[in-house]
Enzyme design. Structure first.
Site, PDB file in Angstrom:
ATOM      1  N   HIS A   1      43.805  46.659  45.348  1.00  0.00           N
ATOM      2  CA  HIS A   1      43.599  45.965  44.072  1.00  0.00           C
ATOM      3  C   HIS A   1      42.099  45.942  43.795  1.00  0.00           C
ATOM      4  CE1 HIS A   1      43.040  42.827  47.046  1.00  0.00           C
ATOM      5  NE2 HIS A   1      42.747  41.903  46.161  1.00  0.00           N
TER       6      HIS A   1
ATOM      7  N   HIS B   1      39.911  43.476  43.347  1.00  0.00           N
ATOM      8  CA  HIS B   1      39.038  42.357  43.737  1.00  0.00           C
ATOM      9  C   HIS B   1      37.777  42.907  44.409  1.00  0.00           C
ATOM     10  CE1 HIS B   1      41.416  38.310  43.950  1.00  0.00           C
ATOM     11  NE2 HIS B   1      40.594  38.352  42.917  1.00  0.00           N
TER      12      HIS B   1
ATOM     13  N   ASP C   1      35.901  42.159  46.883  1.00  0.00           N
ATOM     14  CA  ASP C   1      35.759  42.350  48.339  1.00  0.00           C
ATOM     15  C   ASP C   1      36.427  43.642  48.815  1.00  0.00           C
ATOM     16  OD1 ASP C   1      38.000  40.695  47.589  1.00  0.00           O
ATOM     17  OD2 ASP C   1      38.415  40.281  49.696  1.00  0.00           O
ATOM     18  N   HIS C   2      37.325  44.226  48.000  1.00  0.00           N
ATOM     19  CA  HIS C   2      38.043  45.445  48.400  1.00  0.00           C
ATOM     20  C   HIS C   2      37.426  46.717  47.824  1.00  0.00           C
ATOM     21  CE1 HIS C   2      41.515  43.210  50.148  1.00  0.00           C
ATOM     22  NE2 HIS C   2      40.910  42.264  49.454  1.00  0.00           N
TER      23      HIS C   2
ATOM     24  N   HIS D   1      49.910  38.619  44.256  1.00  0.00           N
ATOM     25  CA  HIS D   1      48.535  38.115  44.401  1.00  0.00           C
ATOM     26  C   HIS D   1      48.137  37.443  43.080  1.00  0.00           C
ATOM     27  CE1 HIS D   1      44.738  37.864  46.403  1.00  0.00           C
ATOM     28  NE2 HIS D   1      44.121  38.825  45.759  1.00  0.00           N
TER      29      HIS D   1
ATOM     30  N   ASP E   1      46.225  42.068  49.661  1.00  0.00           N
ATOM     31  CA  ASP E   1      46.146  40.611  49.491  1.00  0.00           C
ATOM     32  C   ASP E   1      47.429  40.143  48.822  1.00  0.00           C
ATOM     33  OD1 ASP E   1      43.604  40.865  50.437  1.00  0.00           O
ATOM     34  OD2 ASP E   1      42.628  39.873  48.729  1.00  0.00           O
TER      35      ASP E   1
ATOM     36  N   HIS F   1      41.688  40.494  57.393  1.00  0.00           N
ATOM     37  CA  HIS F   1      41.286  39.810  56.151  1.00  0.00           C
ATOM     38  C   HIS F   1      41.366  38.286  56.352  1.00  0.00           C
ATOM     39  CE1 HIS F   1      41.174  38.527  51.962  1.00  0.00           C
ATOM     40  NE2 HIS F   1      40.893  39.742  51.584  1.00  0.00           N
TER      41      HIS F   1
HETATM   42 ZN   LIG Z   1      42.308  39.786  46.434  1.00  0.00          ZN
HETATM   43 ZN   LIG Z   2      40.610  40.141  49.510  1.00  0.00          ZN
END
Ligand SMILES: [Zn+2]
Ligand SMILES: [Zn+2]
Length: 299
Positions: free
Chosen positions: A60, A62, A64-65, A150, A173, A241
């Site tokens: 996805h 986000h 952090d990814h 999510h 996530d 994670h």
């Molecule tokens: Zn996420």
């Molecule tokens: Zn994440």
């Protein structure tokens, strides 16, 4: 099939747990799942570079990814990559990457002219947006996307990676998600995110009670993730994670163990599991688990 945890963290800045990303290495295909902060450094530490990647998959969008996508693209070129980078992501990935490359275009144009490398093809992207179902296949390795929960983030996916009779499932996530449990049934390993609710606290000036509740609502709590693995009847469970990144490991193991009795690992950056040989390695340590976690030895 070998699974290498490159980063086991989350948006927290923690030098021991970098941003979420995993490599899957199979004869004839090497893939990257997610592209968190520090991914290129961890890849080199694991013995790989951007030259080696056959495809990149994003669960996805986000931050952090995906935050190190440009770093990956740029350094792959500098590492001598001689083919376009293939990137698979959910809806919105094309727009994101077009914008990202446009932002960097002046810098890249200068650099390309100045560094005069033999090839610039590594800076060409082949971007594919996917929905649920089979996404990619090469040399007997197949990646299938499963839509996870999510919310409020839409277009969030987990992946089922299969090859040579072995199957690894990556949650991305998600909160508790029946579709993921169904897709993970009897998998050799489930690599799952976890939200350690006991350790995630309100911090004045940083985190409100409302924010805490919201973050918890779209992740899988540590008293739930064992149930997920048990319901899916997976062979083994690797946790990753971690939210937050620092926590009481013994308490986490005890909590998850109540529901899941199979092999259970608290993932660490640069931990490797070879499903073909049933071998786990981390740092200088090497553990052969024999039939306990070797896919061909399933009873
Ligand atoms: Zn996420
Ligand atoms: Zn994440």
């Amino acid at each position: 099939m070998e699974i290498i945890l490159l980063g086991t963290g989350c948006p927290n800045v923690d030098p021991n747990r970098l941003g979420p990303s995993q490599l899957v290495v199979h004869p004839g295909a090497t893939i990257l799942i997610d592209c968190g902060s520090g991914v290129t450094q961890r890849m080199v530490a694991a013995g790989f570079t951007g030259r080696d990647l056959d495809a990149v998959f994003l669960t996805h969008l986000h931050s952090d990814h995906i935050v190190d996508l440009f770093q990956l693209i740029s350094t792959s070129w500098q590492q001598g990559r001689d083919r376009p980078q293939k990137i698979f992501g959910p809806r919105g990935t094309k727009t994101y990457l077009e914008g990202l490359m446009e932002l960097w275009r002046p810098e890249l144009d200068l650099r390309k002219a100045h560094e005069a490398r033999p090839s610039n093809v590594a800076l060409d992207l082949e971007v594919t947006e996917f929905g649920s179902g089979e996404v990619w296949s090469q040399a007997g390795l197949t990646v299938e996307a499963v839509e996870v929960d999510h919310r409020p983030v839409r277009d969030a996916f987990g992946f089922v990676v299969s090859g040579s009779g072995e199957r690894a499932v990556f949650s991305g996530d998600t909160t508790y998600c029946p579709a993921l449990i169904q897709a993970a049934r009897k998998a050799d390993v489930l690599v799952h995110e976890v939200f350690i609710h006991r350790e995630f606290k309100v911090i004045p000036g940083i985190r409100t009670a409302e924010g805490l509740a919201n973050v918890q609502s779209y992740h899988t709590r540590s008293d739930v993730v064992g149930k997920v693995a048990a319901e899916a009847e997976v062979r083994g469970l690797i946790l990753t994670h971690f939210v937050p990144t620092r926590f009481d490991k013994t308490a986490l193991l005890e909590e998850v163990r109540r529901d899941f009795s199979g092999p259970l690992l608290i993932g660490e950056d640069l931990m490797r599991l070879d499903l073909t040989t049933g071998t786990l390695s981390y740092g200088g340590a090497l553990l052969t688990m024999g039939s306990l976690w070797r896919s061909g030895a399933r009873t």
